[in-house]
Design an enzyme around this catalytic site. Structure first.
Site, mmCIF file in Angstrom:
data_model
loop_
_atom_site.group_PDB
_atom_site.id
_atom_site.type_symbol
_atom_site.label_atom_id
_atom_site.label_comp_id
_atom_site.label_asym_id
_atom_site.label_seq_id
_atom_site.Cartn_x
_atom_site.Cartn_y
_atom_site.Cartn_z
ATOM 1 N N ASN A 149 -5.047 -6.983 -4.954
ATOM 2 C CA ASN A 149 -4.607 -8.280 -4.852
ATOM 3 C C ASN A 149 -5.146 -8.734 -3.483
ATOM 4 O O ASN A 149 -5.082 -8.178 -2.444
ATOM 5 C CB ASN A 149 -3.100 -8.201 -4.727
ATOM 6 C CG ASN A 149 -2.548 -7.501 -3.584
ATOM 7 O OD1 ASN A 149 -2.888 -6.446 -3.463
ATOM 8 N ND2 ASN A 149 -1.700 -8.152 -2.714
ATOM 9 N N LYS A 172 -13.920 0.672 0.034
ATOM 10 C CA LYS A 172 -13.508 0.888 -1.543
ATOM 11 C C LYS A 172 -12.824 0.013 -2.088
ATOM 12 O O LYS A 172 -11.546 -0.278 -2.013
ATOM 13 C CB LYS A 172 -12.828 2.364 -1.756
ATOM 14 C CG LYS A 172 -12.616 2.777 -3.150
ATOM 15 C CD LYS A 172 -11.434 3.754 -3.276
ATOM 16 C CE LYS A 172 -10.903 3.792 -4.828
ATOM 17 N NZ LYS A 172 -10.455 2.577 -5.266
ATOM 18 N N GLY A 226 0.154 1.168 -1.786
ATOM 19 C CA GLY A 226 1.536 1.555 -1.850
ATOM 20 C C GLY A 226 1.569 2.610 -0.995
ATOM 21 O O GLY A 226 0.803 3.325 -0.866
ATOM 22 N N GLU A 247 -1.248 -0.426 5.899
ATOM 23 C CA GLU A 247 -0.541 -1.779 5.484
ATOM 24 C C GLU A 247 -0.047 -1.416 4.073
ATOM 25 O O GLU A 247 -0.856 -1.588 3.331
ATOM 26 C CB GLU A 247 -1.617 -2.628 5.600
ATOM 27 C CG GLU A 247 -2.262 -2.937 6.959
ATOM 28 C CD GLU A 247 -1.233 -3.450 7.731
ATOM 29 O OE1 GLU A 247 -0.129 -4.087 7.388
ATOM 30 O OE2 GLU A 247 -1.584 -3.538 9.151
ATOM 31 N N CYS A 281 2.203 -8.540 -0.622
ATOM 32 C CA CYS A 281 2.977 -7.675 0.296
ATOM 33 C C CYS A 281 4.124 -8.504 1.000
ATOM 34 O O CYS A 281 5.065 -7.748 1.300
ATOM 35 C CB CYS A 281 2.094 -6.647 1.026
ATOM 36 S SG CYS A 281 1.060 -7.878 2.257
ATOM 37 N N GLU A 379 9.967 -2.231 -4.575
ATOM 38 C CA GLU A 379 9.004 -3.512 -4.563
ATOM 39 C C GLU A 379 8.849 -3.680 -6.276
ATOM 40 O O GLU A 379 8.115 -2.741 -6.875
ATOM 41 C CB GLU A 379 7.688 -3.174 -3.787
ATOM 42 C CG GLU A 379 6.671 -4.048 -3.400
ATOM 43 C CD GLU A 379 5.597 -3.748 -2.638
ATOM 44 O OE1 GLU A 379 5.310 -2.508 -2.995
ATOM 45 O OE2 GLU A 379 5.156 -4.398 -1.838
HETATM 46 P P1 NDP Z 1 -2.107 1.247 -4.505
HETATM 47 O O1 NDP Z 1 -1.710 2.300 -3.484
HETATM 48 O O2 NDP Z 1 -1.875 1.950 -5.879
HETATM 49 O O3 NDP Z 1 -3.882 1.365 -4.582
HETATM 50 C C1 NDP Z 1 -4.353 1.062 -3.158
HETATM 51 C C2 NDP Z 1 -5.814 1.549 -3.190
HETATM 52 O O4 NDP Z 1 -5.812 2.985 -2.880
HETATM 53 C C3 NDP Z 1 -6.539 1.367 -4.513
HETATM 54 O O5 NDP Z 1 -7.971 0.733 -3.861
HETATM 55 C C4 NDP Z 1 -6.646 2.574 -5.067
HETATM 56 O O6 NDP Z 1 -7.758 2.839 -6.140
HETATM 57 C C5 NDP Z 1 -6.748 3.474 -3.957
HETATM 58 N N1 NDP Z 1 -6.243 4.777 -4.126
HETATM 59 C C6 NDP Z 1 -5.223 5.295 -5.403
HETATM 60 N N2 NDP Z 1 -5.269 6.438 -5.198
HETATM 61 C C7 NDP Z 1 -5.967 7.187 -4.013
HETATM 62 C C8 NDP Z 1 -6.130 8.453 -3.373
HETATM 63 N N3 NDP Z 1 -5.283 9.487 -3.694
HETATM 64 N N4 NDP Z 1 -6.834 8.237 -2.174
HETATM 65 C C9 NDP Z 1 -7.408 7.296 -1.721
HETATM 66 N N5 NDP Z 1 -7.526 6.334 -2.224
HETATM 67 C C10 NDP Z 1 -6.503 5.989 -3.418
HETATM 68 O O7 NDP Z 1 -1.531 -0.127 -4.545
HETATM 69 P P2 NDP Z 1 -1.790 -1.082 -5.732
HETATM 70 O O8 NDP Z 1 -3.144 -1.363 -6.346
HETATM 71 O O9 NDP Z 1 -0.481 -0.566 -6.624
HETATM 72 O O10 NDP Z 1 -1.419 -2.616 -4.654
HETATM 73 C C11 NDP Z 1 -0.112 -2.742 -4.481
HETATM 74 C C12 NDP Z 1 0.256 -2.098 -3.158
HETATM 75 O O11 NDP Z 1 -0.494 -2.726 -1.906
HETATM 76 C C13 NDP Z 1 1.853 -2.794 -3.064
HETATM 77 O O12 NDP Z 1 2.766 -1.761 -2.429
HETATM 78 C C14 NDP Z 1 1.670 -3.772 -1.976
HETATM 79 O O13 NDP Z 1 2.785 -4.070 -1.035
HETATM 80 C C15 NDP Z 1 0.455 -3.250 -1.054
HETATM 81 N N6 NDP Z 1 0.176 -4.339 -0.363
HETATM 82 C C16 NDP Z 1 0.241 -4.403 1.067
HETATM 83 C C17 NDP Z 1 -0.514 -5.167 1.958
HETATM 84 C C18 NDP Z 1 -0.314 -5.187 3.208
HETATM 85 O O14 NDP Z 1 -0.992 -6.003 4.137
HETATM 86 N N7 NDP Z 1 0.855 -4.741 4.039
HETATM 87 C C19 NDP Z 1 -1.247 -6.348 1.320
HETATM 88 C C20 NDP Z 1 -1.331 -6.285 -0.148
HETATM 89 C C21 NDP Z 1 -0.860 -5.251 -0.801
HETATM 90 P P3 NDP Z 1 -7.297 2.557 -7.449
HETATM 91 O O15 NDP Z 1 -6.812 1.249 -7.625
HETATM 92 O O16 NDP Z 1 -8.775 2.570 -7.922
HETATM 93 O O17 NDP Z 1 -6.496 3.676 -8.011
#
Ligand code: NDP
Length: 487
Positions: A149, A172, A226, A247, A281, A379
């Site tokens: 997002n 990434k 997350g 974050e 978020c 969430e």
């Molecule tokens: P995820 O935590 O699932 O994914 C975030 C990123 O981490 C993606 O690029 C994902 O790749 C990558 N990732 C997944 N597994 C690993 C790993 N083991 N090691 C390193 N990187 C990894 O988040 P979501 O996609 O579900 O996004 C939503 C979350 O993000 C919500 O909790 C939201 O609140 C938070 N968020 C926070 C914000 C802030 O500024 N505080 C702003 C926006 C969102 P892949 O998708 O390819 O699995």
């Protein structure tokens, strides 16, 4: 189908394999995305490491700032194209992507201006014949990981300060909706950054993310996602002992007192929870409303929620589009069902509509009789508002702080003194008073607890990408008298 490539060491290259990206509005594949695996991640980190010790380190801070300014102008010019891609690949509505990406350019401008203002300090040291000062030096290679997002925005708050500080990056993109970031790489290339300074990859989180976050040449991990993934990232960082900034998500309270301007509060609440189809978020996902006006306020909200135009995200008149993935929608459906089983009452919405695409309607759940409902603690990351009532200010504060998260919060009141008491009492990284969702490159942003640590935005964010070197210089030409006494 459209094709995209990775950007490594200044070149556009294929991945180890490709995977399809789905259009959330139809649920059908529209593009082939390149998958980075171990070899590609390693190549990207090595390129960033070479650039860090090579051409990038030889540029002055002013020259870095000029490149960032050029990037800002290119982002601005490409905003319509980037917005259309983000809408296509993530389902975020075009009204929001257009406005947000145009503003992303200002983040790059802000950090362009900061590049040559990162200063060390001269120390008034307590020893004769000695000069001492500090230098702020870049930490090294940064692994920047963003969710699907608002990817261009969430990467700007990492790429901007990291480059201003003199770091290099591997950025990434999520495997969900990576198109806008892979397209952004073309602007980095056009701006003329030396090869390897910014590398843009995508691939499956646990595989590609693991290689990236454990890599011995990564010095800092800037992560948005997350809390569960953040734990994996922090565990990974035990390998390379990289510093982290996290974050994460939120369960942000939106508090409405009876003395508030209820129409303004209702409009802000609608934007706070239903903008970005709730995939934000900072979503004000817990409405905490004074019982004296609860029924009236809910009636206003219900009317507004039911009037929202739900349609294809590429239409300028659409107000709520599809969720990014079916997986996300399934999670929302399960959490609503568990909350209703626990005593929560559906005020509006709550059911998957007929038809293609990952749509879900604006939903309001009154949880006043269900204090243990998961809707109050988990969430949703979707357009679902959980509601609680309160009588006293103390009760409002207790409910607001009854969360493991601590990212954002909103207070609507007509009383200045109460506003100040709430600002002091709320445990969150951001408090909005009589407004919601305002952001700026100038304002720090981040959270506490399960919402993570570290701040993005503002000058301090650039300093987080630096490390302090202390320099001592003896100014006496006399021989050092006693080698066994520290001076
Ligand atoms: P995820 O935590 O699932 O994914 C975030 C990123 O981490 C993606 O690029 C994902 O790749 C990558 N990732 C997944 N597994 C690993 C790993 N083991 N090691 C390193 N990187 C990894 O988040 P979501 O996609 O579900 O996004 C939503 C979350 O993000 C919500 O909790 C939201 O609140 C938070 N968020 C926070 C914000 C802030 O500024 N505080 C702003 C926006 C969102 P892949 O998708 O390819 O699995």
């Amino acid at each position: 189908m459209d094709q995209f490539q990775l950007y490594i060491d200044g070149a556009f290259v294929p991945g180890a394999a490709t995977f399809p990206s789905l259009d959330p509005a139809t649920g059908t594949p529209w593009a082939e995305m390149p998958e980075a695996r171990e070899a590609e991640v390693n190549a990207a980190v090595e390129a960033a490491h070479r650039a860090f010790h090579g051409p990038w380190s030889r540029l002055t801070a002013t020259a870095r700032g000029k490149l960032l300014m050029k990037l800002a102008d290119l982002v601005q010019a490409a905003a319509p194209r980037l917005a259309a891609l983000e809408t296509r690949d993530t389902g975020k509505i075009i009204r929001e992507t257009s406005a947000q990406i145009a503003y992303v350019a200002d983040y790059y401008r802000y950090y362009a201006g900061i590049a040559d203002k990162i200063e060390g300090a001269h120390l008034p040291i307590d020893k004769p014949d000695m000069e001492a000062w500090t230098r702020r030096e870049p930490v090294g290679v940064v692994a920047a990981i963003v969710p699907w997002n608002s990817q261009l925005f969430l990467s700007a708050v990492k790429v901007g300060p990291a480059l201003a500080a003199g770091c290099t990056l591997v950025l990434k993109a999520s495997e969900d909706g990576p198109a806008p970031l892979l397209e952004f790489a073309k602007l980095v290339h056009e701006a003329g950054f030396p090869p390897g300074v910014v590398n843009v990859i995508t691939g499956f989180g646990p595989a590609c993310g693991h290689v990236l976050t454990t890599h011995p040449k990564v010095a800092h991990i800037a992560f948005t996602g997350g809390p569960g993934t953040a734990r994996a990232v922090v565990r990974n960082s035990a390998e390379n002992l990289a510093s982290t900034s996290l974050e994460l998500g939120g369960k942000s309270p939106f508090i409405v007192f009876a003395d508030a301007d209820l129409e303004s509060a209702a409009n802000a609440q609608v934007s706070g929870i239903f903008a970005a189809t709730g995939q934000s978020c900072v979503a004000g996902s817990r409405l905490i409303v004074q019982n004296a006006v609860k029924a009236e306020f809910l009636a206003r909200l219900k009317a507004k929620a039911e009037a929202i135009r739900i349609a294809a995200p590429d239409q300028m008149t659409t107000e709520v589009g599809p969720l990014c993935t079916e997986r996300q929608r399934d999670h929302i459906v399960r959490t609503i069902a568990a909350s209703v089983a626990g005593g929560a009452r559906l005020v509006t919405g709550g059911h998957v509509p007929e038809g293609a695409g990952f749509y879900f309607p604006p939903t309001i759940l009154d949880c006043s009789a269900a204090p243990g409902a998961p809707a109050l603690s988990e969430e949703f990351f979707g357009p679902v508002l959980a509601v609680q009532g309160f009588d006293t200010e103390e009760e409002a504060l207790r409910l607001a702080n009854d969360t493991a998260f601590g990212l954002a919060s909103g207070v609507f009141t007509g009383s200045l003194t109460r506003a100040h008491r709430m600002i002091r009492g709320i445990r969150a990284g951001v408090v909005w008073v009589n407004t919601y969702r305002a952001v700026s490159p100038i304002a720090p942003f981040g959270g506490h607890g399960l919402s993570g640590h570290g701040r993005e935005g503002g000058l301090a964010a650039a300093l987080d990408y630096t490390t302090t070197k202390t320099v001592w210089l003896r100014t006496s030409d006399d021989p050092i008298p006693d080698p066994f006494v520290m001076r």
